[in-house]
Design a protein around this motif. Structure first.
Motif, mmCIF file in Angstrom:
data_model
loop_
_atom_site.group_PDB
_atom_site.id
_atom_site.type_symbol
_atom_site.label_atom_id
_atom_site.label_comp_id
_atom_site.label_asym_id
_atom_site.label_seq_id
_atom_site.Cartn_x
_atom_site.Cartn_y
_atom_site.Cartn_z
ATOM 1 N N SER A 56 0.833 -1.197 0.000
ATOM 2 C CA SER A 56 0.000 0.000 0.000
ATOM 3 C C SER A 56 0.868 1.246 0.000
ATOM 4 O O SER A 56 1.832 1.344 0.764
ATOM 5 N N TYR B 40 -15.310 -2.998 -8.178
ATOM 6 C CA TYR B 40 -14.185 -2.177 -8.647
ATOM 7 C C TYR B 40 -14.076 -2.238 -10.174
ATOM 8 O O TYR B 40 -13.657 -1.279 -10.816
ATOM 9 N N THR C 251 -7.355 -5.142 -2.456
ATOM 10 C CA THR C 251 -7.730 -3.980 -1.632
ATOM 11 C C THR C 251 -8.432 -4.439 -0.360
ATOM 12 O O THR C 251 -8.131 -3.967 0.745
ATOM 13 N N GLU D 128 -7.225 -3.942 3.480
ATOM 14 C CA GLU D 128 -8.096 -3.308 4.477
ATOM 15 C C GLU D 128 -8.447 -4.253 5.626
ATOM 16 O O GLU D 128 -9.016 -3.826 6.626
ATOM 17 N N ALA E 90 -9.471 1.493 -2.944
ATOM 18 C CA ALA E 90 -8.395 1.078 -3.866
ATOM 19 C C ALA E 90 -7.482 2.267 -4.169
ATOM 20 O O ALA E 90 -6.253 2.145 -4.163
ATOM 21 N N HIS F 228 -5.029 3.097 -1.417
ATOM 22 C CA HIS F 228 -3.897 2.164 -1.281
ATOM 23 C C HIS F 228 -2.958 2.228 -2.486
ATOM 24 O O HIS F 228 -1.969 1.504 -2.540
#
Ligand SMILES: NC(=O)c1ccc[n+]([C@@H]2O[C@H](COP(=O)([O-])OP(=O)(O)OC[C@H]3O[C@@H](n4cnc5c(N)ncnc54)[C@H](OP(=O)(O)O)[C@@H]3O)[C@@H](O)[C@H]2O)c1
Length: 368
Positions: A51, A129, A299, A303, A327, A330
Motif C-alpha cells: 500500500s 471495482y 484492496t 483493508e 483502492a 492504497h
C-alpha cells in the motif's frame, strides 16, 4: 500479513498452450476433455503488493479452475460448482482470508452466492471495482475524443448482468444523453429499465435485444457480456465511438482493430497495482498490471475487510464508490489505455479523432 486467493481459468487454447506447450496442435475437443479431467490447482504465488498509504503488504495465490468459458457455462452445474469450490478450498488451505472469483467463476452458483455461502473465507467477484474502473476508463476515453457524456448516446451491452446492471444505473445517475440497455432477455431488460426510471426519473432509457440495433448510434459502448467473446463486429459501430470492453474473453472481435481505425477500443478494468507486484503468472499484461477484480480482492485484503463484498447480480452503487475510494487510497490506479494486447498511444487517439472528423465531413475511412 493478510492473504488472499484468486481464481482464474483459461480463456482459450492460447492460454492453455502458454502454460502447457505440448498441447499445441492438439484438437480442441481432446483438450477440453483433458481439462474436464484435470482438478483445480495452485497456479502461482503473488507478492510485493504494498500500500502507498502506509506500506502495508499483502500476498496471495492464483488458483486455476481448468475449464474454458463455454465449459463453465454449459457443463453440468454441480460439476462446475465443485471445481470452483475445490479451488476455493485450496486457497483456504494456503491461508486465504478472502477469495476473488475471476472471470466466469463468479457467474456460477447464483453469481457467487452459493460459493460464498459454502466457503468459510470471505468471497468477492471483484465486480464493484471493475464497474468503477470501467466507467472511469470509458469517461476518460470519451473525454480524449471530445465526446460530451451528458449529450452522448451510451450503450451498455450485457446490461442486465452483475457488472452491466450497476454500471447502467450509475451511468443513468451521472446523466448521460441517452442510455441503451442491450442483452438477450427482454423481461430482465424491462426490470432494469424500471429500476433506473425509479432511481433517476430524468434518464432517457431505451432497450434492445438486438446488439447491432442497440449499438449502431452509440458514441460510447460499455460491453460486459458472458457471450464467450467476439460479438461486437466492425460493421455495427458508429465512426468515432469509444468501446470499453470489460468482458473476458473480449466482446469486441479482433477484426475491429484492422477494419475500424476510426473507433477507439479499450480494455476495461485494467489496473496498476501498488508496490512491486509480482504475479508470477503470464496473463498477457506487463508486470504490475492486473484486472480490477483482482485489485478489489487485494484492496479488501489490505483493508482486512474479510466480507462477501461483491456477490450476486444486484450490486450496490455505494459499494462501487466505496471500493474505488479504498483502492485509490492504497495506490491502485487505472493503467494507461490498452487494447488488443498493446498500449494505446496518444498518436492513436489523435488518429481516431481525425478519422472520425473526416467521416463527419463525408470523407471515407480507409482501413490499413
Ligand atoms: N475486466 C475485469 O476486471 C472483469 C472482472 C470481472 C468480470 N469480468 C468479465 O465481465 C463479464 C460480465 O461478468 P458478469 O459477472 O457481469 O456476468 P453476468 O452477471 O453473467 O452478466 C452477463 C450479461 O451478459 C448478457 N449476455 C450473455 N450472453 C450474451 C450475448 N450473447 N449477447 C448479449 N448479451 C449477452 C447477459 O444477459 P442475457 O443472458 O439476458 O443476454 C447479462 O446481461 C464477463 O465476461 C467477465 O469475465 C471482467
Amino acid at each position: 500479513m493478510n492473504r488472499f486467493g484468486f481464481l482464474i481459468h483459461p480463456l482459450g487454447m492460447r492460454d492453455v498452450v502458454r502454460h502447457l506447450p505440448n498441447v499445441a496442435g492438439k484438437r480442441p475437443p481432446l483438450v477440453e476433455k483433458v481439462l474436464e479431467w484435470t482438478p483445480s490447482y495452485h497456479a502461482s504465488h503473488i507478492h510485493g503488493i504494498r500500500s502507498t498509504l502506509d506500506g502495508r503488504e499483502v500476498e496471495g495465490d492464483f488458483f486455476t479452475v481448468p475449464l474454458f468459458p463455454h465449459q463453465i457455462l454449459n457443463l453440468d452445474r454441480q460439476f462446475v460448482l465443485n471445481r470452483v469450490l475445490d479451488a476455493c478450498r485450496l486457497a483456504e488451505e494456503r491461508g486465504a482470508q478472502i477469495i476473488g472469483l475471476g472471470g466466469y467463476t463468479s457467474v456460477v452458483g447464483s453469481a457467487g452466492r452459493t460459493v460464498a455461502d459454502t466457503i468459510q473465507a470471505a468471497v468477492t467477484s471483484g465486480n464493484s471495482y471493475t464497474v468503477a474502473t470501467a466507467i472511469e476508463g470509458a469517461t476518460a476515453a470519451a473525454r480524449a475524443l471530445e465526446i460530451d457524456m451528458t449529450r452522448a448516446s451510451v450503450a451498455v451491452v450485457g446490461a442486465t448482468g452483475s457488472i452491466g446492471s450497476v454500471c447502467s444505473r450509475i451511468l443513468a445517475r451521472q446523466g448521460v444523453g441517452r442510455l441503451n440497455l442491450v442483452a438477450r432477455s427482454t423481461s430482465r431488460l424491462q426490470a432494469l429499465a424500471e429500476t433506473i426510471r425509479r432511481e433517476t426519473p430524468r434518464a432517457a432509457v431505451a432497450l434492445d435485444t438486438d446488439i447491432e440495433a442497440g449499438i449502431h448510434d452509440a458514441d460510447v459502448i460499455v460491453t460486459c457480456t458472458t457471450s464467450g467473446g467476439g460479438i461486437l463486429r466492425p460493421e455495427a459501430l458508429k465512426s468515432g465511438c469509444v468501446i470499453c470492453d470489460v468482458a473476458v474473453p473480449h466482446d469486441v472481435c479482433r477484426e475491429v482493430a484492422q477494419l475500424r481505425p476510426d473507433v477507439l477500443v479499450l480494455e476495461g478494468g485494467v489496473v496498476e497495482a501498488p508496490g512491486e507486484a509480482r504475479f508470477n503468472f503470464d496473463f498477457g499484461f506487463p508486470e504490475g498490471i492486473c484486472l480490477a477484480c483482482m485489485a478489489e480482492t487485494m484492496t479488501l485484503a489490505l483493508e482486512g475487510r474479510f466480507e462477501d463484498f461483491s456477490i450476486g447480480r444486484g450490486l450496490e452503487m455505494e459499494k462501487v464508490e466505496e471500493i474505488q475510494r479504498l483502492a485509490t487510497r492504497h495506490g491502485f490506479r487505472l493503467a494507461g489505455f490498452r487494447a488488443f494486447d498493446e498500449p494505446i498511444t496518444t498518436d492513436r487517439i489523435e488518429e481516431v479523432r481525425a478519422l472520425a472528423r473526416d467521416h463527419r465531413k463525408g470523407l471515407r475511412v480507409v482501413s490499413s
